[in-house]
Design an enzyme around this catalytic site. Structure first.
Site, short mmCIF file in Angstrom:
data_model
loop_
_atom_site.label_atom_id
_atom_site.label_comp_id
_atom_site.label_asym_id
_atom_site.label_seq_id
_atom_site.Cartn_x
_atom_site.Cartn_y
_atom_site.Cartn_z
N LYS A 66 -2.62 -24.24 44.96
CA LYS A 66 -2.92 -25.16 44.10
C LYS A 66 -4.27 -26.37 45.40
O LYS A 66 -4.98 -26.98 44.98
CB LYS A 66 -2.17 -26.11 43.77
CG LYS A 66 -1.95 -27.30 43.24
CD LYS A 66 -0.84 -27.96 42.81
CE LYS A 66 -1.25 -29.41 42.61
NZ LYS A 66 -1.86 -29.50 41.14
N ASN A 164 2.11 -20.03 28.08
CA ASN A 164 2.05 -20.85 28.16
C ASN A 164 0.98 -21.31 29.64
O ASN A 164 -0.09 -21.94 29.97
CB ASN A 164 2.82 -22.07 29.16
CG ASN A 164 2.42 -23.92 29.18
OD1 ASN A 164 0.90 -23.83 28.65
ND2 ASN A 164 2.94 -24.19 30.37
N ILE A 485 -4.09 -39.98 24.16
CA ILE A 485 -3.19 -39.58 23.84
C ILE A 485 -1.35 -39.20 24.63
O ILE A 485 -0.73 -39.66 24.57
CB ILE A 485 -3.11 -38.04 24.59
CG1 ILE A 485 -4.71 -37.61 23.98
CG2 ILE A 485 -1.98 -36.62 23.92
CD1 ILE A 485 -4.83 -37.86 22.23
N SER A 487 -0.56 -40.09 28.59
CA SER A 487 -0.72 -39.55 30.95
C SER A 487 -1.38 -40.49 31.02
O SER A 487 -3.11 -40.06 30.22
CB SER A 487 -0.32 -38.78 30.89
OG SER A 487 -1.16 -37.94 30.60
N HIS A 695 0.96 -34.70 18.13
CA HIS A 695 -0.11 -33.78 19.14
C HIS A 695 -0.16 -32.59 19.73
O HIS A 695 1.22 -32.62 20.11
CB HIS A 695 -0.44 -35.09 20.71
CG HIS A 695 -1.64 -34.25 21.85
ND1 HIS A 695 -2.90 -33.74 20.93
CD2 HIS A 695 -1.16 -34.01 22.66
CE1 HIS A 695 -3.87 -33.89 21.96
NE2 HIS A 695 -2.42 -33.37 22.95
N HIS A 706 -1.40 -24.92 7.62
CA HIS A 706 -0.42 -25.30 6.24
C HIS A 706 0.78 -25.66 6.61
O HIS A 706 1.36 -26.49 5.87
CB HIS A 706 -0.53 -24.39 4.99
CG HIS A 706 -1.95 -23.91 4.62
ND1 HIS A 706 -2.23 -24.94 3.68
CD2 HIS A 706 -2.31 -22.93 4.39
CE1 HIS A 706 -3.17 -24.99 3.28
NE2 HIS A 706 -3.31 -23.73 3.66
N HIS A 749 -10.36 -31.74 30.73
CA HIS A 749 -9.76 -30.65 31.51
C HIS A 749 -11.39 -30.81 32.43
O HIS A 749 -10.93 -29.48 33.22
CB HIS A 749 -9.54 -29.62 31.14
CG HIS A 749 -8.21 -29.62 31.07
ND1 HIS A 749 -7.70 -29.67 29.66
CD2 HIS A 749 -6.83 -30.29 31.12
CE1 HIS A 749 -6.49 -30.26 29.31
NE2 HIS A 749 -5.54 -29.75 30.53
#
Length: 813
Positions: A66, A164, A485, A487, A695, A706, A749
């Site tokens: 990262k 995720n 939204i 943050s 959200h 639905h 993003h």
């Protein structure tokens, strides 16, 4: 040579360069639990055991990849620096598995961003907008596809099955010219071999790749992606030929789409593809991996009939019914890669139960044909439990992260061959017993309250149309109201303050002062931008799930339990080990402060129960819905306290509701029923004038629209722009939506800043299918990962576009 991996395989450093990590790190080679089997004692024996790992986390034990990626993207380090970090990580992972005695060690499961994007690069399937003119694909084109650049947007990103993790969706059409454009799989196999490690190269299978793709822009939606199978197989054949030439003896094709509800035409594509590859695969042992669910009967028959295939991998944790299929008939002479160690959760394996399962399977497939494996890639779990020094000792004894799961796989393989490590198995049994009897796990009052929920549907007393009228009288918002939204950017300074407060290096008074100042700054910025409904920016929050979990009972937390979500983005899921309750209010203090800074509506920001559940490591000793109901009750208490504090707009994020949808249609109605019910529980008691938002992001929503309507929220903001506005098609198809809705107008993003005209064009597309009195204008998602230099102009353009459209709507009346 592949430009993405141009590093000498012989140059292996034990440490990641310190400039890429937040604080000095220990040596990369991973360590194991003190109760592990003796690796030295069983080294030679273990290597003969049939053990296999489907895949492994890429980020590193301290998120080394990262920091290297973000340093490279910020132009603070070179491509060579990034490649060096990556090579060190790969070497450490291969060495770890080899030292543990794993026989079938995977390669090419490392990725700089995403394994599906790697396959797109391998096939040369680069969309024309990225200006690729051929040759080996390098970082510039690769990261432009993943993240976009100053002139073109990124490719769509969506959830990988029901996890995720997010993958980059291939954009394909009849005009795509496929070519072998990334040699990454072969280079990484050679890299491991040069280090003395024989690996099983892993490829995303050709059929799953196509089934996970989408028609490119301008291509008819009716276009059959499977019609491209004969165009991509020549590239696969080239890759296989190079792997054989390099000395590969096994190859793994991941075909996870086999667990979905596929029709006969789709199943026939597997038969066709592997028949076409059969001659190329001659001389190789081929294993086809499936995971995440039971494999349907028809798919099982198709898979086990494929030509040129030596073995089949099954998820026997989430796919328990697959056991019955195997018992009902398994091809003679084929290998069974039995996924009995959970790759999706962090609980220690029940070794005695798994060994019993394996022995039963051994009697069916043969002693030398069973391979002990993980249920799926360990990508979805944390890296190494050894790094967790602050966990409660008893709870820690119940857990196994990726490094420990490798040990479990090997221990089971040895036990199956008659060399059981009694000490290791005894320690495991003691931990299992401890977890079942621990008072930490059970709260009878919580269980009783959750059980009582099933007697009501928990709906608000008034319909949404009447509620919106009451709310408008109180809020007095303009048409096309703007909001964000939740943050706002989390600066290095902000992260430092939180970190030092947690380490008790700054006082509570200093911390509160710093967070107040940050909230005030964010509020003033939104007022300057003329946003209508404000947020406080969430400066006090590390993560939208962890923040709440830290304040709820029944949760435990890690220091380094990071899991990749997408690209360099990692999350640290809480561990739900026991019954859940809320000891005291969690957000009221900060929301009240934020509201005191402005006369505009300030949203109270909460994470919903289904998202907390789906983004945590969840206890596996009771049904998931029971845990979800417990969380819903805790959030309900918080919603009502916010309302009492004068907060009139409350957002309860359910970003992960779609993510938890079971992969098989027969299981989906039950899940949606309790998931939607859990959301309604949280807000069923508020007044009509309190506006409830929710959200959702980065999933396919059209098939559950639905259920979304049945959530009965007053306003839903939902990702839309990065997925090419697919959400709008459901409204074009005639679905009527009466609540407020804010399909995202730009992708957060990507660092790209959309123009006012581009956003206005998106809003106009929305107005073509939605009434102006219910439409909201907002970004796709939260702004936490962006920089203020990107956020300010993007939001300014968003507000300008909304005002432009308001003027046009007013003049058209």
């Amino acid at each position: 040579m592949n430009q993405l991996n141009q590093v000498s395989p012989h140059r292996v450093a034990p440490l990641i360069p310190l400039r890429f990590i937040s604080k000095p790190s220990r040596s990369l080679p991973f360590s194991f639990s003190a109760k592990r089997p003796s690796i030295l004692r069983f080294s030679l024996l273990a290597r003969a055991m049939a053990s296999h790992i489907v895949g492994y986390p890429r980020m590193g034990p301290k998120r080394e990849l990262k920091f290297a990626l973000e340093s490279f993207w910020d132009k603070k380090s070179s491509a060579e620096d990034l490649k060096k970090v990556a090579a060190d990580l790969r070497a450490s992972i291969w060495k770890q598995m080899a030292d543990a005695g794993i026989k079938h060690i995977p390669s090419n499961t490392f990725s700089y961003y995403d394994q599906v994007l790697d396959t797109t690069a391998m096939l040369g399937a680069v969309p024309p907008r990225y200006g690729w003119s051929g040759g080996e694909i390098g970082f510039d084109v690769y990261f432009s596809m993943a993240r976009g650049n100053a002139s073109v947007p990124a490719m769509e990103m969506t959830k990988w099955f029901d996890t995720n993790y997010h993958y980059i969706v291939p954009e394909l059409g009849p005009e795509v010219k496929f070519s072998y454009a990334s040699h990454k799989a072969v280079e990484e196999f050679k890299e491991a071999k040069a280090l003395g490690v024989d690996t099983v190269p892993v490829l995303v299978g050709p059929v799953s790749y196509l089934l996970l793709s989408k028609p490119a822009k301008g291509v008819e939606k009716s276009f059959s992606l499977l019609s491209l199978i004969d165009k991509i197989l020549p590239v696969y054949k080239e890759v296989v030929a190079e792997l054989k030439a390099a000395g590969a003896t096994w190859i793994q094709f991941d075909e996870p789409t086999l667990v979905l509800d596929l029709d006969a035409h789709q199943l026939e594509a597997f038969t066709h593809a592997y028949s076409a590859l059969e001659s190329s695969l001659a001389g190789l042992n081929v294993v086809i991996e499936t995971y995440f669910a039971d494999i349907p009967v028809a798919a099982y028959k198709t898979l086990t009939s494929l030509k040129g295939v030596a073995g089949y991998g099954f998820d026997l944790v989430r796919g328990t019914q697959t056991l019955d299929l195997i018992k009902g008939g398994f091809p003679s002479g084929k290998y069974l890669f039995a996924g009995v160690v959970d790759g999706r959760n962090i609980w220690a394996n029940d070794l005695a139960a798994s060994l019993s399962t394996l022995k039963a399977l051994e009697g069916i497939v043969g002693k030398d044909k069973i391979v002990v494996s993980t249920s799926c890639s360990l990508l979805h779990t944390a890296v190494d439990l050894v790094n967790e020094t602050k966990l409660d000792k008893e709870i820690k004894s119940w857990l196994a992260f990726a490094a420990q799961k490798i040990v479990e796989v090997n221990a089971l393989a040895k036990a199956l061959s008659g060399h059981k490590d009694e000490e290791f198995f005894s320690a495991n049994a003691a931990a299992q017993a401890s977890r079942k009897s621990s008072p930490k796990v059970t709260n009878e009052a919580v269980q009783k309250a959750a059980a009582a929920l099933k007697s009501s549907e928990h709906r608000r007393a008034t319909n949404v149309s009447a509620r919106l009228d009451a709310q408008q009288k109180k809020l007095n918002l303009p048409s096309l109201p703007t909001t964000t939204i939740g943050s706002f950017p989390q600066t290095l300074e902000l992260r430092r303050v939180r970190r030092e407060y947690k380490a008790k290096k700054v006082s509570e008074e200093e911390y509160v002062k710093a967070i107040k100042e940050e909230i005030n700054k964010v509020v003033k910025l939104q007022e300057e931008l003329d946003i209508d409904v404000l947020v406080h920016g969430e400066p006090e929050r590390n993560d939208m799930v962890e923040y709440f979990g830290e304040q709820l009972s029944g949760f435990a937390f890690t220091v380094n339990g990071w899991v990749q979500s997408y690209g360099s983005r990692c999350v640290k899921p809480p561990i739900i080990y026991g019954d859940v309750s809320r000891p005291k209010p969690m957000t009221v203090f900060w929301s009240s402060i934020a509201q005191s800074f402005t006369k505009r509506p300030m949203k109270g920001m909460l994470t919903g129960p289904v998202t907390i559940l789906n983004w945590s490591f969840v206890r596996n000793d009771q049904p998931r819905f029971e845990t979800c109901y417990q969380i819903a009750l805790a959030i309900k208490d918080e919603v009502e306290d916010l309302e009492k504090a004068g907060i009139t707009v409350i957002q309860i994020d359910e970003a992960a509701l779609r993510e938890g949808l079971p992969l098989r249609k027969s299981d989906q109605a039950f899940y949606l029923n309790w998931a939607v019910h859990s959301f309604r529980i949280t807000n069923c008691g508020v007044h009509d004038t309190t506006q409830i938002h929710t959200h959702m992001c980065y999933s396919h929503f059209n098939d559950i629209i639905h259920s979304i309507i049945d959530m009965d929220a007053d306003v839903i903001t939902i990702e839309n722009s990065r997925s090419d506005e697919k959400l709008l098609s459901v409204f074009r198809d005639g679905v009527k939506y009466g609540a407020g809705i804010g399909p995202g107008v730009y992708d957060i993003h990507s660092p790209r800043i959309p123009s006012t005209e581009e956003i206005a064009d998106r809003i106009n597309k929305m107005l073509a299918v939605l009434e102006s009195n219910i439409l909201w204008v907002n970004p796709d998602c939260g702004l936490k990962t962006r920089k203020y230099s990107e956020v300010k102009p993007a939001l300014s353009n968003m507000v300008a576009a909304a005002k432009l459209l308001r003027t046009q709507l007013a003049s058209a009346k």
